[in-house]
Scaffold this active site. Structure first.
Site, PDB file in Angstrom:
ATOM      1  CB  CYS A  96     -21.875  -9.527 -62.191  1.00  0.00           C
ATOM      2  SG  CYS A  96     -23.382  -9.822 -63.128  1.00  0.00           S
ATOM      3  CG  HIS A 183     -22.529  -4.764 -61.163  1.00  0.00           C
ATOM      4  ND1 HIS A 183     -21.477  -4.961 -62.031  1.00  0.00           N
ATOM      5  CD2 HIS A 183     -23.540  -5.511 -61.626  1.00  0.00           C
ATOM      6  CE1 HIS A 183     -21.841  -5.800 -62.987  1.00  0.00           C
ATOM      7  NE2 HIS A 183     -23.095  -6.154 -62.764  1.00  0.00           N
ATOM      8  CD  GLU A 185     -18.961  -2.678 -60.767  1.00  0.00           C
ATOM      9  OE1 GLU A 185     -18.932  -3.243 -59.671  1.00  0.00           O
ATOM     10  OE2 GLU A 185     -19.283  -3.254 -61.820  1.00  0.00           O
TER      11      GLU A 185
END
Ligand code: XMP
Length: 526
Positions: A96, A183, A185
């Protein structure tokens, strides 16, 4: 040449020390990146995003990950990585803002996106990249950005787009550098873990094999090296962190660890006895339980303000602890169960949005007594501390315990604290927890407890009118205590708990359930 093997985390006995360094630019997800990398078997650490190159190089990272950020990379005040990190040539993943900041520094074009993307978006792969091995050509991933890369710098190749974003992923032509706008994660990114796995084991070609068990071996060796033939003092609260820290120190230095448990009379039912039994009698820790119940009650008499209670308890705790420490000396080290999130919070203070919680520690003591701090858990996350506790052989009911505030039951008997109310609350709380465990809901809630309200209500017991106190039950789900949602406990369970408390606990005739989230409420009532 290394033998060809399937990429993936294997428990290699050859523990070449691998470190993934995560440069934090203030994203709320940075800690999640660190945890995901560790879950995949590679040790990771978080440092400020603008850490100078020399410091980064000194840590000898195996790979770098650049986090997201609420900042805009084209503004003068935006946090930027040291431009020299790209010359290190280490495998690098920009997530990002990490993507955008890299383009800002590497000759790309960055601007406010005509249409911001928040939520899941469909990624379409335009080219081949080892980062996306095993990932379908189209996949859903979590986006959260108001700026976008509108042109790549020289030497960079486009890898993916979404309907709103022309450059949603990119890679370097020759270097192991990869950039993604989504993202990986967060759980909403379906192939996020696969992408991180690819980065670690296909791009960076790491060995993996890091685990809490390998950490345990290293931590014991580190404590021994640090303490030499010195003595460690450790305050035990009954909480998970101090219990694990003490057990770990005990494994490292044996009898040269002295533990002090201050029983301030504000603990839950059987708590002091349980810690003494488990750590003292069963494991042979050199443990001293100080009965300071009278002392605390006297100081707390007629105090109603929550913050005043906290201050009094904190100061008295330090006073008792210090007296004991002097009696038990000579001691050179003080062990504390500081966790990694606290270390990161203070390291990147001002960047993230997180608030530092009030901690019940022995503030001021190390300087006054010339004690050096030993913080064996300072690189671990809470769930890793629990895993470490299990690896040390601690029983599940100690390791899985809900968090408990330092001021204890004093902030759960609202208003002035007295011994009889504390006993009432302890009994009600024990019933609630017992029923939660029996119904297998204890592990599905982050924290649950009873609160004694300073009001009386009318009831009828037998044929007699009663005028007795009210117990409120609180159960919440949370990740870190910063925000929380009330737990939707089954009505049958709540009914059972209410009935048992109103029948079995003297002085209580009514039980209510708190269904407020945080915010606007807090978890504790005081
Ligand atoms: P609140 O009530 O602020 O609680 O929503 C968030 C988390 O912190 C715990 N808590 C404390 N812990 N000393 C502590 O060590 C305190 O004074 C304190 N106050 C709240 C609370 O139990 C919850 O887990």
């Amino acid at each position: 040449m290394r033998a060809q093997r399937r990429p993936g985390p294997t428990a290699s006995p050859r523990t070449r020390r691998e470190l993934v360094l995560i440069l934090d630019f203030g994203s709320q997800y940075t800690q999640l990146i660190a945890r995901r990398v560790r879950e995949l078997g590679v040790y990771s650490e978080v440092v400020r995003g603008d850490t100078p190159l020399a410091e980064i190089a000194a840590k000898k990272p195996s790979a770098l990950i650049l986090s997201g950020s609420p900042a805009s990379g084209y503004r003068a005040e935006a946090p930027m990585p040291d431009a020299g990190i790209y010359a290190l040539g280490k495998p690098l993943l920009g997530i990002c803002y990490g993507f955008q900041a890299t383009m800002q520094l590497q000759g790309g074009r960055l601007a406010k996106a005509p249409r911001a993307e928040y939520g899941t978006a469909t990624f379409v792969l335009d080219g081949r990249s080892p980062l996306f091995a095993g990932v379908p050509k189209r996949f859903r991933a979590w986006m959260s950005h108001g700026d976008e890369v509108q042109g790549l710098g020289p030497g960079w190749i486009k890898v993916a787009h979404t309907s709103n974003c022309a450059f949603a992923a990119a890679r370097h032509e020759t270097l192991p550098f990869h950039l993604i706008q989504f993202h990986p994660e967060v759980v909403h990114s379906l192939y996020g873990k696969q992408v991180l796995r690819n980065f670690l084991f296909r791009v960076a070609r790491l060995e993996g094999g890091w685990s809490v068990k390998s950490f345990l071996r290293q931590a014991v060796a580190d404590i021994r090296a640090e303490v030499g033939d010195g003595h460690i003092l450790c305050g035990l609260s009954g909480g998970v962190d101090s219990t694990v820290a003490a057990t770990l120190c005990h494994r490292a230095v044996g009898d040269r660890l002295v533990c002090v448990l201050v029983d301030h009379g504000l603990l839950r039912m059987g708590e002091a006895e349980e810690v003494a039994r488990e750590l003292g009698a069963r494991r042979g820790l050199n443990l001293r339980v100080v009965d300071a119940r009278e002392r605390f009650l006297t100081k707390l008499a007629n105090v109603t303000d929550p913050e005043a209670k906290r201050k009094i308890i904190g100061a008295e705790f330090i006073a008792v602890f210090e007296e004991e420490a002097r009696r038990l000396g000579p001691i050179e080290f003080l062990a504390q169960g500081t966790l990694y999130p606290d270390v990161i919070e203070s390291a990147s203070a001002g960047w993230g949005s997180q608030v530092i919680k009030t901690h019940h520690n022995v503030g001021g003591l190390p300087e006054r007594m010339h004690l050096k701090l030993v913080e064996p858990l300072r690189r671990l996350f809470k769930d890793e501390v629990r895993e470490l506790g299990r690896a040390l052989g601690l029983p599940a009911h100690l390791v899985e315990r809900h968090p408990f505030p330092g001021p204890g039951l004093a902030v759960r008997t609202l208003g002035a604290v007295n011994a009889s109310d504390l006993e009432t609350l302890r009994q009600a709380d024990a019933i609630f927890i017992e029923e939660l465990r029996r119904a297998k809901w204890y592990d599905r809630t982050w924290q649950a407890f009873a609160v004694l309200l300073p009001v009386a209500t009318v009831g009828v017991k037998g044929d007699e009118r009663s005028y007795e106190k009210v117990i409120a039950l609180r159960a919440v789900n949370s990740a870190d205590g910063m925000t929380a949602d009330w737990t939707r406990l089954p009505a049958s369970l709540l009914g059972r708990v209410a009935s048992r408390i109103a029948n079995e606990v003297r002085g209580v005739n009514r039980v209510v359930y708190d269904c407020t989230s945080k915010p606007p409420a807090t978890i504790e009532w005081e």
